[in-house]
Motif scaffolding. Structure first.
Motif, PDB file in Angstrom:
ATOM      1  N   TYR A 235     -17.216 -14.646 -14.866  1.00 54.58           N
ATOM      2  CA  TYR A 235     -17.819 -15.954 -14.621  1.00 54.58           C
ATOM      3  C   TYR A 235     -19.049 -16.174 -15.497  1.00 54.58           C
ATOM      4  O   TYR A 235     -19.282 -17.274 -16.021  1.00 54.58           O
TER       5      TYR A 235
ATOM      6  N   THR B 183     -18.079 -18.781  -8.600  1.00 54.28           N
ATOM      7  CA  THR B 183     -17.058 -19.644  -9.181  1.00 54.28           C
ATOM      8  C   THR B 183     -17.487 -20.092 -10.570  1.00 54.28           C
ATOM      9  O   THR B 183     -16.714 -20.041 -11.524  1.00 54.28           O
TER      10      THR B 183
ATOM     11  N   LEU C 209     -11.066 -18.212 -13.603  1.00 57.25           N
ATOM     12  CA  LEU C 209     -10.320 -18.372 -12.355  1.00 57.25           C
ATOM     13  C   LEU C 209      -8.853 -18.679 -12.639  1.00 57.25           C
ATOM     14  O   LEU C 209      -7.967 -18.209 -11.931  1.00 57.25           O
TER      15      LEU C 209
ATOM     16  N   THR D 222     -13.165 -21.707  -4.061  1.00 59.41           N
ATOM     17  CA  THR D 222     -13.900 -20.455  -3.880  1.00 59.41           C
ATOM     18  C   THR D 222     -13.397 -19.340  -4.788  1.00 59.41           C
ATOM     19  O   THR D 222     -12.218 -19.283  -5.130  1.00 59.41           O
ATOM     20  N   SER D 223     -14.318 -18.463  -5.145  1.00 62.20           N
ATOM     21  CA  SER D 223     -13.974 -17.303  -5.972  1.00 62.20           C
ATOM     22  C   SER D 223     -13.932 -16.025  -5.156  1.00 62.20           C
ATOM     23  O   SER D 223     -13.787 -14.936  -5.721  1.00 62.20           O
TER      24      SER D 223
END
Length: 747
Positions: free
Chosen positions: A305, A283, A156, A110-111
């Motif tokens: 992203y 994400t 990320l 998860t982001s």
């Protein structure tokens, strides 16, 4: 047989379940040969059943965050003990469980830790706000235990690296598969009305409202019939969707199309003129990479992203996800067939470990953990405090910076002298972790937080290098549960606190037994320390090294002129009893009038030394300089004729200031302290002279024997510099330390 555990209880549907199936399919094949025992902790085994895998079902774990936390940090630890020894524990659902395993890895899906919330989120879906806070908290727990972290995007990797202070090299980037050109659906019946498409679920972080507001502005300006915005929501799915429909459902230019199957979505990709994607966090943003394969325009949120996912696209522009006006202007230009503002996004460079297919990524994680050997071990220097005030912490700091310069991961964990603890990133291979301290007692920083921090981070290191004497560091190591290699750096015996030593002695004895290797700064100290008599078989000498001291000629001349061209005897150190400065002041009485003694440093004896100088009438012969700024020290080393280290106790185990003086070609007068390495560092008759400690007359004679005869002085000066370059450079220390680490690690 090695045990591999995969914990994936929360993976029940969608892409994450597919990833789990790929992982277990590979591990099932791996277990056929009988070398590995595979254990999978899952929600229901019928979801992911493969042969040669032992399953433990845990359906209750998903019933609330409280149960999940209990399971991750209590139940999982109990299971790991039952399965011990565990070679690899791979957590597939973001959090790092509190388990006993030789190595761990985690897949961070998860982001949400990076979501910047808005107050409306609390109204539309308070669970998203709570989930964002939960993930920031849950990710942090035990994350430093992982040997590797798997993420879906480079942004990320950078974000988590910065958020948690982790080296970027620990991350494996597993990007989703991009759409191949041959799978593109062709559609030549595009409408004359310009169609915009936004494919997303009805979640408030998707930021539909920015697109809706832009559409309202555009319809007001252009009217109806020139464009259409297609949304993949119906407007009745949840509170957020109903709010959107209530405010913008009346617009003729918006079509609330509802959920689309994959086939329907690709047909809309083919017929749409442009993809709009205003989401506040993703994400990856799969619709971006899917739509990019069609080679048509895309308007994307100006966020990390989107930039990464759009890499390689041919017609793309970015907008502030909070600015409906900017988005409206971009949409208008496209409707008017103005494509000049669209840019081609360069393809992203490949990262250290980046594969196309998720199955290959999972296999790579297992392969890396089982077979791949790192080029160098990761090191943690443990002990003392920062900022640097003494020799022990300087050695630890110099080892960290020197090893990191050689691209070896080396961090330092210590107490802070003042203020709250913090982490300082020095470079890609080194960070300094300061722990808040309550104060100083018996020359030891009281920093209980060092215990908790070390427990969290120690599994990330192959070797912990603890610097002695430091009871706080020894206690932290004892309570950390660390199972790896330990190097004990024996800088000196504890001399002053003899009564407290009785209390500390059991912990010190444990530390000597626990250490895989004990390094000392001189062979003399290693041979003669009474505490090391029974561990001689695992000792090795690692002389301290320092960079050469380089002085500016103008600054040197200024100091010499300040003291009337007299021969300067320089000494430097804390003004405490074992340094022997009272004897150096006394020795000044026996020096000729063309000498001046300069003593740099501060300490508890500063007033007593001042009184001694006045009592002996040496105000014109001895000067207490106080603390000398680091930038000014080279000038004093360069200006002096002789450097003197008058220490009287073996607490002075080495005397770093001696080798700093030698690097300037300055002869040294020091003392023959029993069981100390001081006289080994200053080789008698070569780099200088050593006299009996506490003998002021001998100090004065040795100083004058060197300084009064230029030919003798030149001999000692040259030999002092040669001894420095042969033994005491920083490069020598780092190179030998690398050999020590590698021999221990590989052995």
């Amino acid at each position: 047989m090695k045990t591999i555990v995969v914990s994936a209880v929360t993976l029940r549907k969608g892409g994450t379940l597919t990833i789990l199936r790929q992982c277990l399919n590979y591990l099932s094949e791996l277990a056929v040969h009988g070398d590995y025992r595979i254990v999978a902790l899952v929600h229901r085994k019928e979801l992911v059943f493969y042969p040669n895998v032992e399953y433990m079902e845990m359906p209750d774990m998903i019933q609330g965050w409280g149960k999940r936390l209990w399971c991750e940090y209590v139940t999982m630890r109990r299971i790991s003990r039952q399965l011990a020894p565990v070679y690899l524990w791979l957590s597939m659902h973001d959090t790092t469980p509190n388990v006993q395993a030789e190595r761990q890895a985690v897949y961070c899906q998860t982001s949400f830790p990076f979501l910047k919330g808005k107050w409306q989120d609390l109204i539309f879906d308070y669970k998203i706000v709570l989930f964002t806070l939960f993930t920031r908290f849950a990710y942090r727990i035990n994350i430093h235990r992982n040997r590797y972290l798997i993420v879906q995007a480079e942004w990320l990797r950078k974000g988590f690296s910065k958020m948690f202070g982790l080296p970027k090299e620990l991350f494996i980037v597993a990007t989703p598969e991009r759409m191949e050109k041959e799978t593109i659906i062709k559609d030549n019946q595009q409408s004359h009305i310009y169609n915009f498409l936004f494919a997303a679920t009805p979640d408030c972080h998707k930021n539909f409202e920015t697109l809706c507001r832009a559409t309202a502005l555009l319809e007001r300006e252009l009217g109806v019939g020139k464009f259409k915005v297609i949304l993949t929501i119906s407007g009745n799915e949840n509170r957020y969707a109903r709010w959107l429909y209530r405010h913008w459902g009346h617009l003729k230019s918006i079509e609330f199309a509802g959920f689309m199957s994959r086939e329907q979505l690709y047909l809309n990709y083919a017929s749409a003129h442009c993809l709009v994607f205003p989401s506040r966090v993703e994400t990856w943003g799969l619709p971006i990479s899917e739509f990019a394969a069609f080679g048509k325009p895309m308007l994307l949120a100006d966020l990390p992203y989107a930039h990464e996912t759009a890499a390689g696209s041919r017609q793309t522009a970015f907008f502030n996800p909070q600015s409906s006006d900017t988005l409206k202007m971009q949409m208008k230009r496209l409707i008017e067939r103005d494509f000049s503002f669209l840019k081609e996004i360069p393809p992203s460079g490949s990262c250290r470990t980046c594969h196309k297919h998720m199955e290959r990524i999972i296999r790579s994680v297992i392969t890396i953990n089982l077979r791949m050997k790192k080029e160098n071990p990761s090191i943690l220097q443990l002990g003392k405090f920062y900022p640097i005030k003494g020799g022990v912490e300087k050695v630890a700091y110099d080892l960290m910076t020197g090893l990191s310069t050689n691209k070896i991961h080396c961090d330092m964990l210590c107490a802070t002298v003042a203020g709250k603890g913090k982490t300082i990133r020095l470079n890609s291979y080194a960070r300094l972790m300061e722990c808040h301290s309550w104060g100083k007692a018996a020359a030891t920083m009281i920093a209980p937080s060092m215990i908790t921090v070390l427990r969290k981070v120690c599994p990330s290191y192959d070797i912990v290098h603890v610097h002695h004497p430091d009871p706080m560091a020894a206690l932290a190591l004892a309570l950390s549960g660390y199972k790896g290699k330990v190097v004990l750096h024996w800088h000196s015996d504890i001399q002053k606190q003899k009564y407290l030593l009785r209390l500390y002695r059991p912990l010190q004895d444990w530390l000597l037994r626990r250490a895989d290797l004990i390094v000392g700064t001189s062979p003399v100290y290693l041979d003669e320390s009474p505490f090391l008599k029974n561990v001689q078989q695992k000792t090795v000498c690692l002389p301290i090294g320092v960079p050469p001291i380089l002085s500016e000629p103008e600054a040197v001349d200024k100091i010499r002129q300040q003291y009337g061209g007299k021969k300067i005897v320089f000494s430097l150190g804390r003004l405490v009893a074992y340094k022997g400065f009272t004897h150096l002041v006394e020795a000044a009485r026996f020096l000729k009038d063309d000498y001046v003694v300069l003593i740099g440093g501060t300490g508890v004896l500063e007033q007593a030394l001042s009184q001694q100088i006045k009592r002996l009438g040496l105000e014109n012969k001895v000067v207490l300089l106080g603390r000398i700024p680091d930038k000014d020290l080279p000038a004093y080393f360069g200006a002096c004729k002789v450097f003197c280290l008058p220490s009287v106790q073996k607490t002075e185990a080495f005397g770093i200031v001696q080798i700093e003086a030698m690097s300037c070609g300055k002869p040294v007068v020091a003392t023959r302290i029993p069981q100390s390495g001081v006289s080994w560092v200053n080789k008698h008759g070569v780099s200088g002279l050593n006299v009996m400690p506490g003998n002021a007359g001998e100090l004065a004679r040795a100083i004058q024997d060197i300084a009064d005869n230029e030919s003798v002085y030149d001999k000692y000066s040259m030999a002092a510099k040669n001894r420095y370059w042969d033994i005491f450079t920083n490069e020598h220390m780092i190179d030998k330390c690398k050999r020590i680490y590698n021999n221990l690690w590989e052995g």
